[in-house]
Design an enzyme around this catalytic site. Structure first.
Site, PDB file in Angstrom:
ATOM      1  N   SER A   8       0.839  -1.198   0.000  1.00 56.44           N
ATOM      2  CA  SER A   8       0.000   0.000   0.000  1.00 56.44           C
ATOM      3  C   SER A   8       0.867   1.238   0.000  1.00 56.44           C
ATOM      4  O   SER A   8       1.609   1.483   0.957  1.00 56.44           O
ATOM      5  CB  SER A   8      -0.913   0.004   1.231  1.00 56.44           C
ATOM      6  OG  SER A   8      -1.469   1.302   1.372  1.00 56.44           O
ATOM      7  N   HIS A  33      -1.426  -1.310  -4.153  1.00 59.45           N
ATOM      8  CA  HIS A  33      -2.655  -0.929  -3.457  1.00 59.45           C
ATOM      9  C   HIS A  33      -2.668   0.587  -3.255  1.00 59.45           C
ATOM     10  O   HIS A  33      -1.729   1.172  -2.725  1.00 59.45           O
ATOM     11  CB  HIS A  33      -2.705  -1.661  -2.113  1.00 59.45           C
ATOM     12  CG  HIS A  33      -4.004  -1.527  -1.394  1.00 59.45           C
ATOM     13  ND1 HIS A  33      -5.121  -2.287  -1.700  1.00 59.45           N
ATOM     14  CD2 HIS A  33      -4.377  -0.723  -0.369  1.00 59.45           C
ATOM     15  CE1 HIS A  33      -6.116  -1.961  -0.892  1.00 59.45           C
ATOM     16  NE2 HIS A  33      -5.698  -1.009  -0.079  1.00 59.45           N
ATOM     17  N   ASP A  35      -4.839   3.699  -1.721  1.00 56.43           N
ATOM     18  CA  ASP A  35      -5.894   4.044  -0.758  1.00 56.43           C
ATOM     19  C   ASP A  35      -6.402   5.461  -0.974  1.00 56.43           C
ATOM     20  O   ASP A  35      -5.664   6.429  -0.793  1.00 56.43           O
ATOM     21  CB  ASP A  35      -5.343   3.938   0.670  1.00 56.43           C
ATOM     22  CG  ASP A  35      -5.158   2.498   1.104  1.00 56.43           C
ATOM     23  OD1 ASP A  35      -6.113   1.717   0.970  1.00 56.43           O
ATOM     24  OD2 ASP A  35      -4.056   2.164   1.571  1.00 56.43           O
ATOM     25  N   MET A  37      -8.913   8.272   0.372  1.00 54.25           N
ATOM     26  CA  MET A  37      -9.697   8.651   1.561  1.00 54.25           C
ATOM     27  C   MET A  37     -10.204  10.073   1.401  1.00 54.25           C
ATOM     28  O   MET A  37      -9.444  10.965   1.005  1.00 54.25           O
ATOM     29  CB  MET A  37      -8.810   8.593   2.802  1.00 54.25           C
ATOM     30  CG  MET A  37      -8.189   7.236   3.027  1.00 54.25           C
ATOM     31  SD  MET A  37      -7.108   7.296   4.457  1.00 54.25           S
ATOM     32  CE  MET A  37      -6.508   5.607   4.472  1.00 54.25           C
ATOM     33  N   HIS A  66      -8.556   1.250  -3.711  1.00 54.89           N
ATOM     34  CA  HIS A  66      -9.467   1.038  -2.584  1.00 54.89           C
ATOM     35  C   HIS A  66     -10.115   2.383  -2.247  1.00 54.89           C
ATOM     36  O   HIS A  66      -9.465   3.267  -1.705  1.00 54.89           O
ATOM     37  CB  HIS A  66      -8.626   0.501  -1.404  1.00 54.89           C
ATOM     38  CG  HIS A  66      -9.383   0.286  -0.137  1.00 54.89           C
ATOM     39  ND1 HIS A  66      -8.758   0.049   1.071  1.00 54.89           N
ATOM     40  CD2 HIS A  66     -10.717   0.261   0.119  1.00 54.89           C
ATOM     41  CE1 HIS A  66      -9.658  -0.110   2.013  1.00 54.89           C
ATOM     42  NE2 HIS A  66     -10.855   0.024   1.468  1.00 54.89           N
ATOM     43  N   MET A  68     -12.198   4.634  -0.161  1.00 56.10           N
ATOM     44  CA  MET A  68     -12.816   4.878   1.160  1.00 56.10           C
ATOM     45  C   MET A  68     -13.470   6.249   1.084  1.00 56.10           C
ATOM     46  O   MET A  68     -13.027   7.217   1.715  1.00 56.10           O
ATOM     47  CB  MET A  68     -11.737   4.810   2.257  1.00 56.10           C
ATOM     48  CG  MET A  68     -11.267   3.378   2.509  1.00 56.10           C
ATOM     49  SD  MET A  68      -9.702   3.316   3.390  1.00 56.10           S
ATOM     50  CE  MET A  68      -8.585   3.422   1.992  1.00 56.10           C
ATOM     51  N   MET A 137     -11.501  -5.559   5.931  1.00 54.37           N
ATOM     52  CA  MET A 137     -10.694  -4.600   6.693  1.00 54.37           C
ATOM     53  C   MET A 137     -10.331  -5.242   8.028  1.00 54.37           C
ATOM     54  O   MET A 137     -11.212  -5.620   8.803  1.00 54.37           O
ATOM     55  CB  MET A 137     -11.470  -3.311   6.963  1.00 54.37           C
ATOM     56  CG  MET A 137     -11.655  -2.370   5.793  1.00 54.37           C
ATOM     57  SD  MET A 137     -10.167  -1.768   4.937  1.00 54.37           S
ATOM     58  CE  MET A 137      -9.063  -1.285   6.254  1.00 54.37           C
ATOM     59  N   GLY A 142      -8.858   4.198   7.445  1.00 50.20           N
ATOM     60  CA  GLY A 142      -8.552   5.617   7.638  1.00 50.20           C
ATOM     61  C   GLY A 142      -7.079   5.900   7.866  1.00 50.20           C
ATOM     62  O   GLY A 142      -6.603   6.977   7.536  1.00 50.20           O
ATOM     63  N   PHE A 143      -6.376   4.941   8.421  1.00 44.95           N
ATOM     64  CA  PHE A 143      -4.964   5.179   8.739  1.00 44.95           C
ATOM     65  C   PHE A 143      -4.151   3.905   8.543  1.00 44.95           C
ATOM     66  O   PHE A 143      -4.654   2.806   8.770  1.00 44.95           O
ATOM     67  CB  PHE A 143      -4.819   5.635  10.206  1.00 44.95           C
ATOM     68  CG  PHE A 143      -5.630   6.855  10.519  1.00 44.95           C
ATOM     69  CD1 PHE A 143      -5.114   8.130  10.278  1.00 44.95           C
ATOM     70  CD2 PHE A 143      -6.923   6.739  11.029  1.00 44.95           C
ATOM     71  CE1 PHE A 143      -5.889   9.259  10.540  1.00 44.95           C
ATOM     72  CE2 PHE A 143      -7.695   7.859  11.289  1.00 44.95           C
ATOM     73  CZ  PHE A 143      -7.176   9.133  11.045  1.00 44.95           C
ATOM     74  N   GLY A 144      -2.885   4.107   8.181  1.00 43.69           N
ATOM     75  CA  GLY A 144      -1.957   2.983   8.153  1.00 43.69           C
ATOM     76  C   GLY A 144      -1.402   2.778   9.555  1.00 43.69           C
ATOM     77  O   GLY A 144      -1.625   3.588  10.465  1.00 43.69           O
ATOM     78  N   GLY A 145      -0.698   1.684   9.725  1.00 42.89           N
ATOM     79  CA  GLY A 145       0.033   1.461  10.967  1.00 42.89           C
ATOM     80  C   GLY A 145      -0.814   1.156  12.192  1.00 42.89           C
ATOM     81  O   GLY A 145      -0.358   1.353  13.323  1.00 42.89           O
ATOM     82  N   ASP A 175      -6.697  -6.307   4.573  1.00 48.54           N
ATOM     83  CA  ASP A 175      -6.116  -4.963   4.554  1.00 48.54           C
ATOM     84  C   ASP A 175      -6.076  -4.365   5.954  1.00 48.54           C
ATOM     85  O   ASP A 175      -7.122  -4.089   6.535  1.00 48.54           O
ATOM     86  CB  ASP A 175      -6.959  -4.089   3.607  1.00 48.54           C
ATOM     87  CG  ASP A 175      -6.331  -2.728   3.358  1.00 48.54           C
ATOM     88  OD1 ASP A 175      -5.199  -2.488   3.818  1.00 48.54           O
ATOM     89  OD2 ASP A 175      -6.992  -1.916   2.686  1.00 48.54           O
ATOM     90  N   GLY A 177      -2.741  -3.795   9.146  1.00 53.65           N
ATOM     91  CA  GLY A 177      -1.962  -4.467  10.189  1.00 53.65           C
ATOM     92  C   GLY A 177      -1.374  -5.805   9.777  1.00 53.65           C
ATOM     93  O   GLY A 177      -1.041  -6.625  10.632  1.00 53.65           O
ATOM     94  N   GLY A 197       1.149  -2.041   4.221  1.00 55.27           N
ATOM     95  CA  GLY A 197       1.655  -0.673   4.095  1.00 55.27           C
ATOM     96  C   GLY A 197       2.898  -0.474   4.934  1.00 55.27           C
ATOM     97  O   GLY A 197       4.027  -0.615   4.462  1.00 55.27           O
TER      98      GLY A 197
HETATM   99  C1  DX5 Z   1      -6.293   1.639   5.830  1.00 55.55           C
HETATM  100  C2  DX5 Z   1      -5.913   1.329   4.413  1.00 55.55           C
HETATM  101  C3  DX5 Z   1      -4.814   0.340   4.306  1.00 55.55           C
HETATM  102  C4  DX5 Z   1      -3.493   0.799   4.868  1.00 55.55           C
HETATM  103  C5  DX5 Z   1      -2.805  -0.414   5.434  1.00 55.55           C
HETATM  104  O1  DX5 Z   1      -7.439   2.399   5.876  1.00 55.55           O
HETATM  105  O2  DX5 Z   1      -7.017   0.801   3.704  1.00 55.55           O
HETATM  106  O3  DX5 Z   1      -4.632  -0.093   2.954  1.00 55.55           O
HETATM  107  O4  DX5 Z   1      -2.665   1.416   3.928  1.00 55.55           O
HETATM  108  O5  DX5 Z   1      -1.716   0.020   6.145  1.00 55.55           O
HETATM  109  P1  DX5 Z   1      -0.974  -0.916   7.182  1.00 55.55           P
HETATM  110  O6  DX5 Z   1      -0.499  -2.119   6.445  1.00 55.55           O
HETATM  111  O7  DX5 Z   1       0.141  -0.037   7.650  1.00 55.55           O
HETATM  112  O8  DX5 Z   1      -1.955  -1.256   8.267  1.00 55.55           O
HETATM  113 ZN    ZN Z   2      -6.595  -0.144   1.660  1.00 51.72          ZN
END
Ligand code: DX5
Ligand code: ZN
Length: 217
Positions: A8, A33, A35, A37, A66, A68, A137, A142-145, A175, A177, A197
């Site tokens: 991602s 991927h 994202d 948002m 993707h 969102m 999901m 909404g957020f990575g990490g 998708d 974590g 990601g």
């Molecule tokens: C979250 C995104 C994911 C995100 C995953 O809303 O849809 O695609 O980038 O990031 P990680 O792998 O860091 O959780």
């Molecule tokens: Zn995603």
């Protein structure tokens, strides 16, 4: 079967996006991927169409977009033109999901449906035969990490069962974590596509991390 790996770019260095895309091109990743948002459907804004177009100019792997966003129907054509090979919409954002899926497929684009952590797999009963991918999901979007939600394994099992029952050919994409600490368990539960990601882009050697996810035993 080895999973498809979809790094991602939300976790990539946006100031060096070309270099990051080339890293993915030269890795064993299968998809990129992307994202999107909107700050309404999810409490964050990522990037929009011009960035997708720019990524697509350098990408040698299909773009897995993707969405969102609310009212995704308004933007399907634009994302397709920007380079999306697959467009995934959220079931929670689509009151007329069947129509939305047909619109994606009519553009010769692959169609995916994403489920938030609280949305039951059974809600796909009457649409699952129409979709190429179901994205589960494993964090709140909404957020990575963020931290992986453990209930995901049960959802994958329920989804695998629904796929068999209905004769669907949908792939199961996970998708949020995803890392080497849960990848094997996700595959054993029935996942086919792993999005990653932070685990990829924060690692010392992203190419090697993608390799490890792909060939995990
Ligand atoms: C979250 C995104 C994911 C995100 C995953 O809303 O849809 O695609 O980038 O990031 P990680 O792998 O860091 O959780
Ligand atoms: Zn995603």
């Amino acid at each position: 079967m080895n999973p498809l790996i979809a790094p991602s770019i939300l976790a990539a260095d946006f100031a060096n996006l070309q270099k990051e895309v080339e890293m993915i091109n030269n890795s064993v990743a299968d998809l990129i991927h992307v994202d999107i948002m909107d700050g309404v459907f999810v409490p964050n804004i990522s990037f929009g169409l011009p960035v997708v177009e720019a990524v697509n100019r350098h990408a040698k792997k299909p773009l897995d977009v993707h969405l969102m966003i609310v009212e995704p129907d308004k933007y399907l054509e634009a994302f397709h033109k920007a380079g999306a090979a697959q467009i995934t919409v959220h079931i929670e954002a689509c009151p007329h999901l069947h129509r939305t899926i047909q619109a994606i497929k009519a553009m010769d684009c692959k169609a995916g449906v994403a489920l938030n952590p609280h949305t039951p797999v059974r809600s796909l009963q009457d649409i699952i035969r129409e979709v190429d991918t179901v994205l589960i999901m494993s964090v709140n979007p909404g957020f990575g990490g963020q931290e992986f939600i453990e209930n995901t394994y049960k959802k994958i099992q329920a989804l695998s069962q629904l796929i068999v029952e209905t004769g669907s050919h949908a792939k199961i994409e996970i998708d949020g974590g995803v890392s080497l600490s849960n990848a094997k368990k996700l595959l054993d539960a029935g996942a086919n596509v792993l999005v990653a990601g932070n685990f990829v882009f924060s690692s010392e050697n992203p190419t090697e991390t993608i390799n490890k996810l792909k060939f995990i035993v």
